[in-house]
Design an enzyme around this catalytic site. Structure first.
Site, short mmCIF file in Angstrom:
data_model
loop_
_atom_site.label_atom_id
_atom_site.label_comp_id
_atom_site.label_asym_id
_atom_site.label_seq_id
_atom_site.Cartn_x
_atom_site.Cartn_y
_atom_site.Cartn_z
N GLY A 1 -1.78 2.50 -5.96
CA GLY A 1 -1.77 2.82 -7.59
C GLY A 1 0.03 3.11 -8.00
N GLU B 1 -4.94 -4.39 -9.26
CA GLU B 1 -4.84 -4.68 -7.81
C GLU B 1 -6.37 -4.91 -6.94
OE1 GLU B 1 -0.48 -2.91 -6.59
OE2 GLU B 1 -1.75 -1.45 -7.05
N ALA C 1 0.87 -0.79 0.05
CA ALA C 1 -0.31 0.22 -0.26
C ALA C 1 1.10 1.16 -0.17
CB ALA C 1 -1.34 -0.21 1.44
#
Length: 241
Positions: A102, A110, A90
């Protein structure tokens, strides 16, 4: 066993702990990013040492290539059908285990993989834990057709949420627009702070041209946070309910 490709002790601690969650025969989702890559290396090492089988679905071409090169069996998600567990990194993690993902431009795959799993576990170092999401740029994947009109709609949505004058940046690489594995563009929202992540997620999801955003809300059940001394802290969603 020391792997010369692994140099971050905090990330390695989280990755090592996460490998212990994997059971023989599992259908496993493999994330994307620096911490996920360390996990893939540690997982491949354990599979080789213990000689058990897994069915893996990867969240990016990069992860597919890495996992395959290390001897893991990677299949298409549709061929597996459903996953027992996904382990991923993350970019930000708040106290409610909501995430921004991202940074590696893979948040569409994902999110698909994470939500096609019985359980999602995040592995991260302490620097990824924040009180409020938003310091990390929020990625929004958009289709190339009409992308500037989409960016205008995103800007208007931010204005409605009193997130005015926040830059909406097209992500570039080597002087050209970055393309995701799906051939889309990424818009990075420099928000500084997100007062209501759920409201923002709804606004972004309603915009034509937006494929997916990097807010992962109510998806992660467990976060394993690595420390430089090799220890880990576990944060569980049930501890917060």
């Amino acid at each position: 066993m020391t792997d010369p490709a692994i140099t971050d002790l905090s990330k390695d601690a989280a990755a090592r702990a996460a490998t212990l969650l994997v059971e023989p025969g599992m259908r496993l989702g493999l994330g994307t990013g620096s911490t996920a890559a360390i996990f893939v290396r540690r997982l491949a090492q354990r599979v080789q040492d213990e000689g058990f089988a897994l069915r893996c679905a990867a969240t990016s071409k990069a992860t597919t290539e890495l996992a395959t090169s290390l001897g893991l069996k990677v299949e298409e998600l549709d061929d597996i059908g459903w996953l027992d567990l996904t382990i991923d990194g993350a970019d930000e993690l708040d106290p409610d285990l909501n995430l921004i993902k991202g940074g590696g431009a893979a948040h569409l795959r994902e999110k698909i993989v994470a939500t096609a799993s019985d359980r999602m576990v995040v592995i991260a170092d302490q620097g990824k834990v924040v009180e409020q999401l938003g310091q990390f740029h929020l990625p929004v994947e958009v289709i190339p057709f009409g992308w500037q009109a989409t960016r205008t709609l995103v800007t208007r949505a931010l204005d409605r949420l009193d997130l005015t004058q926040r830059p909406v940046l097209q992500r570039m690489r080597d002087g050209k627009p970055l393309l995701t594995d799906e051939g889309n563009f990424i818009l990075d929202l420099a928000l500084e702070a997100i007062p209501d992540a759920y409201e923002l997620a709804d606004e972004l999801s309603s915009i034509a041209g937006v494929v997916e955003h990097g807010l992962f809300l109510n998806i992660c059940q467990l976060a394993i946070i690595g420390r430089p001394d090799g220890s880990v802290v576990e944060l569980r969603r049930e501890d917060m309910e």
